[in-house]
Scaffold this motif. Sequence first.
Motif, PDB file in Angstrom:
ATOM      1  N   ALA A  15       0.807  -1.227   0.000  1.00  0.00           N
ATOM      2  CA  ALA A  15       0.000   0.000   0.000  1.00  0.00           C
ATOM      3  C   ALA A  15       0.834   1.269   0.000  1.00  0.00           C
ATOM      4  N   THR A  16       2.004   1.220   0.595  1.00  0.00           N
ATOM      5  CA  THR A  16       2.840   2.419   0.628  1.00  0.00           C
ATOM      6  C   THR A  16       3.351   2.789  -0.764  1.00  0.00           C
ATOM      7  N   LEU A  17       3.200   1.884  -1.708  1.00  0.00           N
ATOM      8  CA  LEU A  17       3.577   2.154  -3.100  1.00  0.00           C
ATOM      9  C   LEU A  17       2.366   2.640  -3.895  1.00  0.00           C
ATOM     10  N   ASN A  18       1.422   3.248  -3.210  1.00  0.00           N
ATOM     11  CA  ASN A  18       0.154   3.680  -3.781  1.00  0.00           C
ATOM     12  C   ASN A  18       0.300   4.576  -5.001  1.00  0.00           C
ATOM     13  N   LYS A  19       1.449   5.215  -5.161  1.00  0.00           N
ATOM     14  CA  LYS A  19       1.631   6.112  -6.303  1.00  0.00           C
ATOM     15  C   LYS A  19       1.569   5.358  -7.634  1.00  0.00           C
ATOM     16  N   TYR A  20       1.716   4.049  -7.580  1.00  0.00           N
ATOM     17  CA  TYR A  20       1.632   3.252  -8.800  1.00  0.00           C
ATOM     18  C   TYR A  20       0.181   2.878  -9.052  1.00  0.00           C
ATOM     19  N   SER A  21      -0.310   3.201 -10.224  1.00  0.00           N
ATOM     20  CA  SER A  21      -1.726   3.006 -10.517  1.00  0.00           C
ATOM     21  C   SER A  21      -2.151   1.543 -10.386  1.00  0.00           C
ATOM     22  N   LYS A  22      -1.248   0.609 -10.644  1.00  0.00           N
ATOM     23  CA  LYS A  22      -1.613  -0.815 -10.530  1.00  0.00           C
ATOM     24  C   LYS A  22      -1.974  -1.169  -9.082  1.00  0.00           C
ATOM     25  N   ILE A  23      -1.295  -0.566  -8.109  1.00  0.00           N
ATOM     26  CA  ILE A  23      -1.608  -0.815  -6.697  1.00  0.00           C
ATOM     27  C   ILE A  23      -2.988  -0.233  -6.387  1.00  0.00           C
ATOM     28  N   GLN A  24      -3.239   0.985  -6.842  1.00  0.00           N
ATOM     29  CA  GLN A  24      -4.547   1.612  -6.633  1.00  0.00           C
ATOM     30  C   GLN A  24      -5.660   0.769  -7.252  1.00  0.00           C
ATOM     31  N   GLU A  25      -5.418   0.297  -8.450  1.00  0.00           N
ATOM     32  CA  GLU A  25      -6.414  -0.530  -9.145  1.00  0.00           C
ATOM     33  C   GLU A  25      -6.668  -1.822  -8.377  1.00  0.00           C
ATOM     34  N   ALA A  26      -5.604  -2.446  -7.881  1.00  0.00           N
ATOM     35  CA  ALA A  26      -5.748  -3.700  -7.145  1.00  0.00           C
ATOM     36  C   ALA A  26      -6.531  -3.479  -5.854  1.00  0.00           C
ATOM     37  N   ILE A  27      -6.248  -2.384  -5.156  1.00  0.00           N
ATOM     38  CA  ILE A  27      -6.983  -2.075  -3.920  1.00  0.00           C
ATOM     39  C   ILE A  27      -8.466  -1.913  -4.225  1.00  0.00           C
ATOM     40  N   LEU A  28      -8.779  -1.145  -5.256  1.00  0.00           N
ATOM     41  CA  LEU A  28     -10.173  -0.920  -5.623  1.00  0.00           C
ATOM     42  C   LEU A  28     -10.848  -2.206  -6.087  1.00  0.00           C
ATOM     43  N   ASP A  29     -10.124  -3.015  -6.846  1.00  0.00           N
ATOM     44  CA  ASP A  29     -10.669  -4.292  -7.300  1.00  0.00           C
ATOM     45  C   ASP A  29     -10.984  -5.205  -6.106  1.00  0.00           C
ATOM     46  N   PHE A  30     -10.061  -5.267  -5.160  1.00  0.00           N
ATOM     47  CA  PHE A  30     -10.299  -6.101  -3.980  1.00  0.00           C
ATOM     48  C   PHE A  30     -11.451  -5.561  -3.147  1.00  0.00           C
TER      49      PHE A  30
END
Length: 182
Positions: A15-30
């Motif tokens: 989560a601390t790597l939130n600046k990467y859109s793939k992490i944001q997308e994965a969080i939202l998907d989950f």
Amino acid sequence: AKPPEERAGALVALATLNKYSKIQEAILDFYHSFPQERAKVMKAMWRSLDRGWAKYVVEALAHDDEGVREQGILGIGHLSLGSEADKLEELFNHDSLRQAALYSYALAAPGETTRARMKSLFNRIEKLADELDEEEAALVESALDERLAKWNRSKKSVAKGLLEKIGAGEAIAVTKDDGLGW
């Protein structure tokens, strides 16, 4: 594929790597795809320190699952959502959520963050909470220390930016009169 609970745990770690859109997308998907992992997803949201997740964090306060509610409470604190701090006050009387609410309130309570103000904020929290036991007092003090440390880091960042932008001599002259207390 790994089980959802394992993948949700990885999201918390990343989560601390939130600046990467793939992490944001994965969080939202989950968030939408695995409601049974909602508490971990909420934790990933606040650990990202991205206030863009504020809507989800606030919604979590009304969730049926106490684990999700607790992560929402922690999110209000860690994301410094001062406008939502009053929602934490009513949780001071909730046995299992009280500590999270006290901690997060200390992080998010509206008002300026200065060393001098921390004692009055502690006293206000103690009054709102109808007294604090020794463990709770230590928890609130810890949150206030964290809040002050974050403020100090921010203040240093402002100074560094000034140094880089206008040069050391001018930055020193400016910071003496900027109200930051230097």
